[in-house]
Design a protein around this motif. Structure first.
Motif, PDB file in Angstrom:
ATOM      1  N   GLN A 151     -41.537 -18.155  -2.784  1.00  0.00           N
ATOM      2  CA  GLN A 151     -41.485 -17.386  -1.275  1.00  0.00           C
ATOM      3  C   GLN A 151     -42.075 -15.778  -1.377  1.00  0.00           C
ATOM      4  O   GLN A 151     -42.906 -15.591  -0.602  1.00  0.00           O
ATOM      5  CB  GLN A 151     -40.206 -17.671  -0.798  1.00  0.00           C
ATOM      6  CG  GLN A 151     -39.923 -16.989   0.613  1.00  0.00           C
ATOM      7  CD  GLN A 151     -38.547 -17.036   1.102  1.00  0.00           C
ATOM      8  OE1 GLN A 151     -37.604 -17.539   0.352  1.00  0.00           O
ATOM      9  NE2 GLN A 151     -38.318 -16.795   2.342  1.00  0.00           N
ATOM     10  N   ARG A 152     -41.521 -15.419  -2.174  1.00  0.00           N
ATOM     11  CA  ARG A 152     -42.013 -13.732  -2.572  1.00  0.00           C
ATOM     12  C   ARG A 152     -43.409 -13.632  -2.831  1.00  0.00           C
ATOM     13  O   ARG A 152     -44.128 -12.890  -2.213  1.00  0.00           O
ATOM     14  CB  ARG A 152     -41.337 -12.775  -3.683  1.00  0.00           C
ATOM     15  CG  ARG A 152     -39.774 -12.915  -3.090  1.00  0.00           C
ATOM     16  CD  ARG A 152     -39.170 -12.020  -4.361  1.00  0.00           C
ATOM     17  NE  ARG A 152     -37.525 -12.093  -4.077  1.00  0.00           N
ATOM     18  CZ  ARG A 152     -36.672 -11.357  -4.815  1.00  0.00           C
ATOM     19  NH1 ARG A 152     -37.206 -10.902  -5.951  1.00  0.00           N
ATOM     20  NH2 ARG A 152     -35.411 -11.165  -4.253  1.00  0.00           N
ATOM     21  N   ARG A 153     -43.974 -14.571  -3.530  1.00  0.00           N
ATOM     22  CA  ARG A 153     -45.567 -14.750  -3.790  1.00  0.00           C
ATOM     23  C   ARG A 153     -46.257 -14.964  -2.461  1.00  0.00           C
ATOM     24  O   ARG A 153     -47.119 -14.339  -2.225  1.00  0.00           O
ATOM     25  CB  ARG A 153     -45.580 -15.620  -4.804  1.00  0.00           C
ATOM     26  CG  ARG A 153     -45.306 -15.323  -6.272  1.00  0.00           C
ATOM     27  CD  ARG A 153     -45.842 -16.418  -7.371  1.00  0.00           C
ATOM     28  NE  ARG A 153     -45.221 -15.847  -8.695  1.00  0.00           N
ATOM     29  CZ  ARG A 153     -45.338 -16.928  -9.680  1.00  0.00           C
ATOM     30  NH1 ARG A 153     -45.951 -18.028  -9.649  1.00  0.00           N
ATOM     31  NH2 ARG A 153     -45.001 -16.419 -10.959  1.00  0.00           N
ATOM     32  N   ALA A 154     -45.634 -16.245  -1.834  1.00  0.00           N
ATOM     33  CA  ALA A 154     -46.440 -16.368  -0.621  1.00  0.00           C
ATOM     34  C   ALA A 154     -46.184 -15.147   0.582  1.00  0.00           C
ATOM     35  O   ALA A 154     -47.426 -14.943   1.109  1.00  0.00           O
ATOM     36  CB  ALA A 154     -45.659 -17.753   0.057  1.00  0.00           C
ATOM     37  N   LEU A 155     -45.278 -14.574   0.466  1.00  0.00           N
ATOM     38  CA  LEU A 155     -45.185 -13.545   1.573  1.00  0.00           C
ATOM     39  C   LEU A 155     -46.031 -12.314   1.040  1.00  0.00           C
ATOM     40  O   LEU A 155     -46.546 -11.630   1.771  1.00  0.00           O
ATOM     41  CB  LEU A 155     -43.581 -12.892   1.646  1.00  0.00           C
ATOM     42  CG  LEU A 155     -42.570 -13.851   2.275  1.00  0.00           C
ATOM     43  CD1 LEU A 155     -41.174 -13.246   2.119  1.00  0.00           C
ATOM     44  CD2 LEU A 155     -42.960 -14.141   3.633  1.00  0.00           C
ATOM     45  N   ALA A 156     -46.033 -11.887  -0.441  1.00  0.00           N
ATOM     46  CA  ALA A 156     -46.926 -11.056  -0.784  1.00  0.00           C
ATOM     47  C   ALA A 156     -48.414 -11.487  -0.500  1.00  0.00           C
ATOM     48  O   ALA A 156     -49.251 -10.662  -0.086  1.00  0.00           O
ATOM     49  CB  ALA A 156     -46.938 -10.685  -2.103  1.00  0.00           C
ATOM     50  N   ARG A 157     -48.723 -12.893  -0.770  1.00  0.00           N
ATOM     51  CA  ARG A 157     -50.081 -13.205  -0.339  1.00  0.00           C
ATOM     52  C   ARG A 157     -50.574 -13.008   0.973  1.00  0.00           C
ATOM     53  O   ARG A 157     -51.421 -12.754   1.415  1.00  0.00           O
ATOM     54  CB  ARG A 157     -50.139 -14.663  -0.803  1.00  0.00           C
ATOM     55  CG  ARG A 157     -51.563 -15.221  -0.567  1.00  0.00           C
ATOM     56  CD  ARG A 157     -52.556 -14.680  -1.233  1.00  0.00           C
ATOM     57  NE  ARG A 157     -53.665 -15.277  -1.222  1.00  0.00           N
ATOM     58  CZ  ARG A 157     -55.205 -15.087  -1.538  1.00  0.00           C
ATOM     59  NH1 ARG A 157     -55.184 -13.991  -2.303  1.00  0.00           N
ATOM     60  NH2 ARG A 157     -56.031 -15.599  -1.296  1.00  0.00           N
ATOM     61  N   ARG A 158     -49.457 -13.353   2.006  1.00  0.00           N
ATOM     62  CA  ARG A 158     -49.739 -13.242   3.404  1.00  0.00           C
ATOM     63  C   ARG A 158     -49.905 -11.603   3.618  1.00  0.00           C
ATOM     64  O   ARG A 158     -50.739 -11.344   4.434  1.00  0.00           O
ATOM     65  CB  ARG A 158     -48.623 -13.789   4.146  1.00  0.00           C
ATOM     66  CG  ARG A 158     -48.405 -13.694   5.566  1.00  0.00           C
ATOM     67  CD  ARG A 158     -47.456 -14.519   6.230  1.00  0.00           C
ATOM     68  NE  ARG A 158     -47.532 -14.527   7.758  1.00  0.00           N
ATOM     69  CZ  ARG A 158     -47.124 -13.257   8.633  1.00  0.00           C
ATOM     70  NH1 ARG A 158     -46.436 -12.226   8.051  1.00  0.00           N
ATOM     71  NH2 ARG A 158     -47.232 -13.482   9.709  1.00  0.00           N
ATOM     72  N   ARG A 159     -49.024 -10.858   3.082  1.00  0.00           N
ATOM     73  CA  ARG A 159     -49.375  -9.250   3.425  1.00  0.00           C
ATOM     74  C   ARG A 159     -50.591  -8.928   2.949  1.00  0.00           C
ATOM     75  O   ARG A 159     -51.363  -8.220   3.829  1.00  0.00           O
ATOM     76  CB  ARG A 159     -48.242  -8.714   2.758  1.00  0.00           C
ATOM     77  CG  ARG A 159     -46.836  -8.689   3.243  1.00  0.00           C
ATOM     78  CD  ARG A 159     -45.939  -7.563   2.955  1.00  0.00           C
ATOM     79  NE  ARG A 159     -45.737  -7.804   1.511  1.00  0.00           N
ATOM     80  CZ  ARG A 159     -44.441  -8.621   1.149  1.00  0.00           C
ATOM     81  NH1 ARG A 159     -43.910  -8.985   1.780  1.00  0.00           N
ATOM     82  NH2 ARG A 159     -44.603  -8.416  -0.183  1.00  0.00           N
TER      83      ARG A 159
END
Length: 389
Positions: A151-159
Motif C-alpha cells: 500500500q505504501r509503495r502504491a501510494l508512493a508510486r501514485r504520488r
C-alpha cells in the motif's frame, strides 16, 4: 427380642438332658418350635392333675418351666419375624462378592485410565489448536505487513505519478538509461569489430596496434551520434542545412568502411569464404553500431520534447505579486492556448474549449488543476466575447 431368646436358651440349657439322662430336680425338657403360632407336636403334655396333686415346689417348677417355654416360643417368633424382615430387606442384595469386588476394581481402573487418556487427548488437541491459531495469527500479521508495504509503495508510486517534479525526474532517469544503453551497444560493437579486424590484419598473435584500426572509423560515428543527441535535446537540427550533405556522405563512408573492414576476411574475393553464418557474424557488429547511431538522436529528441513541454508547479512566485497557484494556472492557460493553436488539443463543439480530461492528459497534472485551467479559459473566452473591440 433376640436377647430375651438367648437368655431363655441359657436357662433351658441347664435343664436339658445330657447324654439322654435328665438332671436331677430338672423339669421335663421343652423342645422349641419353629412357628410361634402353632404348638409343637413333640412338646410333652402337662398334667393338670399333677398341678393339683403335686407338691407346691413341683408345681412351681412346672409353672416356671411352662413360663420359660412360652417366653422361648415368644422369643423364637420374634426372631423369625426379624429374620423375615431382614430377608425382605433389599440392601442385603447390594453386598458384593469377592469376584464382584475384583470386577468393580477392574472397571474402576479402566474408567480411570479412560479418563486419563481423555484428559491427555484433550490437552494435546488444545495445544495443537493453540499452535495452529498462533501460526494463523503470524501468517495474518505477515500478510497485513505485506499489504501495508504494498500500500505504501502504491501510494508512493501514485504520488510520483501525480507530482510533476517526480515525473520529470523519472523521465530524466529514463533518458540517461536509454543513452547509456545505446552507448554501451555502440562500444560493444566497436570492441567486437576491433577484435575481428585485428585478427584479419595481423592474426591473433599480431601487434596490438591493429586494434585501433577499426575504432579509427567507428569513433567519428560516435561523435556524430552524440552531436545529433545534443542537438535534439536543445530543439536544434544537426547538421546545419548548408553542411547536411557533407555530413551524410561522411556517415555513409564511415559505415561502409566499417562494414567492409569487418566482412572482408570472409568475402569470396577479398578473403576466404566459409559460410553465411560467419559472414553475418562479421556484419552484426557494424549493424549494431548503426542501430545505436540511429536510435540515439531519435530517443533524445523525443525525451527532450517531453521534458520541454512538461508542466512543473510553481514553487516560488519570485517577483510576482500573484499567488503561486494563480501563476501556475495562468502558465497552464498559456500552454493550452499554444497547444490549441498547434492543433494538439481538440476543442469541444459545445464550448469551443478542450475538455478537462484532455487538459489533464496533455499536461499530466491533477484533475483539480486541470479544472482550474478550464475555468480560467471559460472566463477568458467570456471576456473576449463580451469585448468585441
Amino acid at each position: 427380642m433376640s436377647d430375651l431368646l438367648i437368655n431363655a436358651l441359657h436357662r433351658a440349657e441347664g435343664e436339658t438332658p445330657i447324654n439322654g439322662a435328665r438332671r436331677p430336680g430338672a423339669a421335663p425338657a421343652v423342645v422349641p418350635v419353629e412357628d410361634s403360632d402353632t404348638t409343637s407336636a413333640t412338646t410333652p403334655p402337662v398334667a393338670h392333675d399333677g398341678l393339683a396333686t403335686g407338691s407346691p415346689s413341683a408345681n412351681a417348677k412346672k409353672i416356671r418351666a411352662m413360663r420359660e417355654t412360652i417366653e422361648l416360643r415368644t422369643a423364637t417368633a420374634g426372631y423369625h419375624r426379624e429374620l423375615a424382615v431382614l430377608q425382605r430387606d433389599r440392601s442385603r442384595l447390594d453386598v458384593l462378592s469377592a469376584n464382584e469386588e475384583r470386577l468393580e476394581r477392574r472397571a474402576a481402573r479402566r474408567v480411570r485410565g479412560l479418563g486419563r487418556r481423555h484428559d491427555v487427548a484433550t490437552a494435546v488437541a488444545t495445544a495443537r489448536l493453540d499452535g495452529r491459531e498462533r501460526r494463523a495469527e503470524r501468517q495474518l500479521a505477515r500478510a497485513d505487513a505485506a499489504d501495508q508495504v504494498w500500500q505504501r509503495r502504491a501510494l508512493a508510486r501514485r504520488r510520483r505519478l501525480l507530482d510533476p517534479t517526480s515525473r520529470l525526474a523519472s523521465l530524466q532517469r529514463t533518458h540517461v538509461g536509454v543513452s547509456l544503453v545505446l552507448m554501451a551497444v555502440a562500444i560493444a560493437g566497436i570492441a567486437w569489430t576491433s577484435m575481428g579486424v585485428h585478427d584479419a590484419l595481423v592474426g591473433p598473435d599480431g601487434t596490438p596496434l591493429a586494434y585501433i584500426v577499426e575504432p579509427l572509423f567507428s569513433m567519428p560515428l560516435l561523435v556524430i551520434m552524440t552531436l545529433h543527441a545534443r542537438a535534439a535535446q536543445w530543439g536544434r537540427t544537426f547538421p546545419a542545412p548548408e553542411n547536411r550533405t557533407r555530413i551524410r556522405l561522411l556517415e555513409a563512408f564511415l559505415l561502409l568502411a566499417t562494414m567492409t573492414i569487418n566482412a572482408a576476411p570472409v568475402l569470396p574475393v577479398l578473403g576466404t569464404w566459409r559460410n553465411v553464418t560467419t559472414l553475418l557474424a562479421h556484419l552484426a557488429p557494424p549493424v549494431l553500431i548503426v542501430v545505436a547511431i540511429v536510435l540515439q538522436p531519435l530517443a533524445a529528441a523525443f525525451l527532450a520534447t517531453i521534458l520541454e513541454e512538461a508542466h512543473v508547479d510553481v514553487a516560488d512566485a519570485g517577483s510576482h505579486r500573484l499567488a503561486a497557484d494563480t501563476v501556475d494556472t495562468l502558465t497552464l492557460v498559456t500552454k493550452v492556448r499554444a497547444a490549441i493553436a498547434s492543433g494538439e488539443l481538440e476543442l469541444w463543439a459545445e464550448t469551443g474549449l478542450p475538455s478537462v480530461e484532455a487538459i489533464r492528459r496533455y499536461f499530466g497534472c491533477e484533475k483539480r488543476r486541470a479544472q482550474g485551467v478550464h475555468d480560467a479559459l471559460k472566463l477568458l473566452a467570456g471576456n473576449d466575447s463580451a469585448d468585441p473591440g
